[in-house]
Scaffold this active site. Structure first.
Site, short mmCIF file in Angstrom:
data_model
loop_
_atom_site.label_atom_id
_atom_site.label_comp_id
_atom_site.label_asym_id
_atom_site.label_seq_id
_atom_site.Cartn_x
_atom_site.Cartn_y
_atom_site.Cartn_z
N PRO A 95 17.90 46.02 92.52
CG PRO A 95 18.52 44.03 90.75
CD PRO A 95 18.82 44.56 92.53
N GLY A 96 15.22 47.13 90.07
CA GLY A 96 14.18 47.26 90.14
C GLY A 96 13.10 47.42 88.91
NE ARG A 97 12.73 53.59 86.21
CZ ARG A 97 12.08 54.12 86.92
NH1 ARG A 97 11.20 54.01 85.72
NH2 ARG A 97 12.41 54.93 87.47
NE ARG A 152 8.37 56.03 85.52
CZ ARG A 152 8.65 55.89 84.19
NH1 ARG A 152 8.13 55.60 83.38
NH2 ARG A 152 9.21 56.87 83.51
CB CYS A 204 -12.15 64.95 86.36
SG CYS A 204 -13.81 63.86 85.53
CD GLU A 205 -6.68 66.28 88.26
OE1 GLU A 205 -6.39 67.24 88.34
OE2 GLU A 205 -7.41 66.00 89.89
CE1 TYR A 227 9.31 52.35 91.88
CE2 TYR A 227 10.72 52.02 89.30
CZ TYR A 227 10.74 52.22 90.91
OH TYR A 227 11.28 51.73 91.70
C1 LIG Z 1 13.05 52.47 94.68
C2 LIG Z 1 14.80 51.40 95.24
C3 LIG Z 1 15.93 51.18 94.19
C4 LIG Z 1 14.77 50.43 92.84
O1 LIG Z 1 15.32 51.35 92.30
P1 LIG Z 1 14.92 50.71 90.81
O2 LIG Z 1 15.13 52.29 89.62
O3 LIG Z 1 13.76 50.70 90.16
O4 LIG Z 1 16.13 50.08 90.47
C5 LIG Z 1 16.56 50.77 95.27
N1 LIG Z 1 16.74 50.52 96.20
C6 LIG Z 1 16.13 51.57 97.34
C7 LIG Z 1 16.59 51.98 98.71
C8 LIG Z 1 14.93 52.07 96.48
O5 LIG Z 1 14.22 53.25 97.09
#
Ligand SMILES: *Cc1c(COP(=O)(O)O)cnc(C)c1O
Length: 425
Positions: free
Chosen positions: A285-287, A323, A353-354, A381
């Protein structure tokens, strides 16, 4: 819900008219560190991680934080201290993991374009596993590992061909995406991996996309993955770990992603039913670990009323918060100090400037020049995608823990930005 709380962000709330992140007044943070400023809640990160761990309690789980969501060193250090590994997508990210005290033996390396130099670097560091994304990459990895006299542990990233029903730019598990190896090819690729020198089959993985708000695509992908594991093991190739990727969504605008604990309970029931419940699991997990733990404070520079539109011009821009410009993404924006009375409808835009430099459209806001606004859901992100476009230095960052806020990144100066450049003779 307490009316002063902001949905989906329990550590960010109003006390009276003033916005707080944990026990820190956001206005005080802006006064001390300037704007634009990113602030992250330690408690929100803790709770998000705890939800995953609850979902897998009693199981063998390694959480590999997908650090491209936010790769600031102190954030990595926090997750490393919590026992997390990392999902990396470049050699640069590996350097960050090591600098933050992360354990290379808990690192998995994803991405479709690993270079030979990055493979060597990761082998020397002793990472846990390469998540291989193509047959060509597998051949090169075997060559590189053999040359440096090492064994590369590999997992094949399977493209399960399921639609995660998210934005096309962040959907990765469909046939037309550049990611992973087609389901039909997977067995043959494992057979090849088992023969090639320098490789050791370790696991299998998928990652179907990001900002996923429905459980069904995950559950479909898992069934397809388990079918493959059965085939591969029947062919005499044991699969040690199962990696379910990341991608769970967060609440940006009333989105209702499945709760981490509930989703994984459902998945585990499926795994148990098919006899895979005792395997080593990995998630990436990231986000969902950091997105709603963060906000970005920005100051209103000018109000520019117009016939067609009113603009609220702020000191944060697309270089800080890419984003909206990149994915037409929605970020909630709230005042740091609420005012009485009626406001107006504004497009919130930055100084770049966009015309693509907008942060929000058609928002009802009651603001004056000099007020501060908080852009919510800015933990993931944002800073990791920030740039120096228009020669704007990157923002400062603070990590809040209760009533204390520690600076984790100082504001980038013009000297910092010019350092790598050389004038002609
Ligand atoms: C970006 C990514 C994640 C994480 O995705 P989230 O939406 O931020 O949880 C996990 N695995 C891989 C291979 C990714 O490219």
């Amino acid at each position: 819900m307490n009316p002063s709380e902001l949905p989906g962000r329990p550590q960010i709330a109003y006390r009276g008219e003033a916005l707080y992140i944990e026990d820190c007044a956001v206005a005080d943070l802006a006064r001390a560190h300037g704007t634009p400023l990113f602030a992250y809640s330690t408690a929100a990160m803790h709770d998000a991680l705890a939800a995953y761990r609850r979902g897998f309690s009693g199981r063998k789980l390694l959480v590999c934080y997908a650090m491209k969501a936010n790769s600031s060193l102190a954030i990595l250090q926090y997750f490393a201290r919590q026992g997390c590994g990392f999902d990396i997508v470049s050699g640069g990210e590996l350097v960050r993991v090591l600098a933050a005290g992360g354990d290379p033996a808990k690192v998995i390396f994803s991405g479709v374009g690993k270079t030979r130099a990055e493979m060597r670097q990761a082998l020397d560091a002793g990472i846990l596993c390469f998540n291989v994304e193509s047959e060509a990459e597998l051949e090169v990895l075997s060559e590189v590992a053999t040359q440096c006299g090492r064994q590369a542990r590999v997992s094949i990233r399977v493209n399960p061909n399921v639609d995660p029903k998210t934005h096309p730019y962040i959907s990765t598990g469909l046939k037309g995406n550049k990611f992973g190896i087609a389901h039909e090819r997977t067995l043959a690729v494992y057979q090849r991996a088992a023969q090639l020198p320098g490789l050791q089959v370790a696991g299998i993985d998928f990652h179907i996309g990001s900002q996923i708000t429905e459980a069904t695509p995950y559950l479909d992908a898992i069934d397809r993955l388990l079918d493959l594991v059965e085939q591969i093991e029947a062919a005499g190739i044991p699969i040690k770990h199962l990696d379910f990727g990341g991608g769970l969504g967060i609440d940006y605008a009333g989105d209702t992603p499945p709760a981490a604990d509930a989703l994984w309970q459902e998945l585990l029931a499926k795994l148990d039913a098919r006899g895979f419940g005792e395997r080593q699991f990995i998630i990436e997990p990231g986000r969902s670990l950091i997105g709603n733990a963060g906000l970005c404070v920005t100051e209103v520079l000018y109000l520019k009323p117009g016939e067609a539109k009113n603009f609220c011009i702020v000191d944060a821009a697309m270089n800080d918060l890419p984003r909206p410009a990149m994915y037409q993404a929605f970020h909630a924006i709230v005042p740091v100090q609420q005012r009485g009375g009626a406001g107006a409808t504004y497009d919130v835009v930055g100084p770049v400037c966009e015309s693509g430099d907008w942060l929000a459209r058609e928002r009802a806001l009651n603001v004056q020049a000099g007020d501060q606004l908080a852009v919510l859901s800015a933990g993931a992100y944002c800073m990791s995608m920030a740039s120096n476009y228009n020669t704007r230095g990157r923002a400062a960052e603070v990590l809040v823990d209760g009533g204390t806020a520690r600076i984790i990144r100082v504001r980038e100066t013009p000297d910092d930005m010019l350092r790598a450049e050389r004038l002609l003779d």
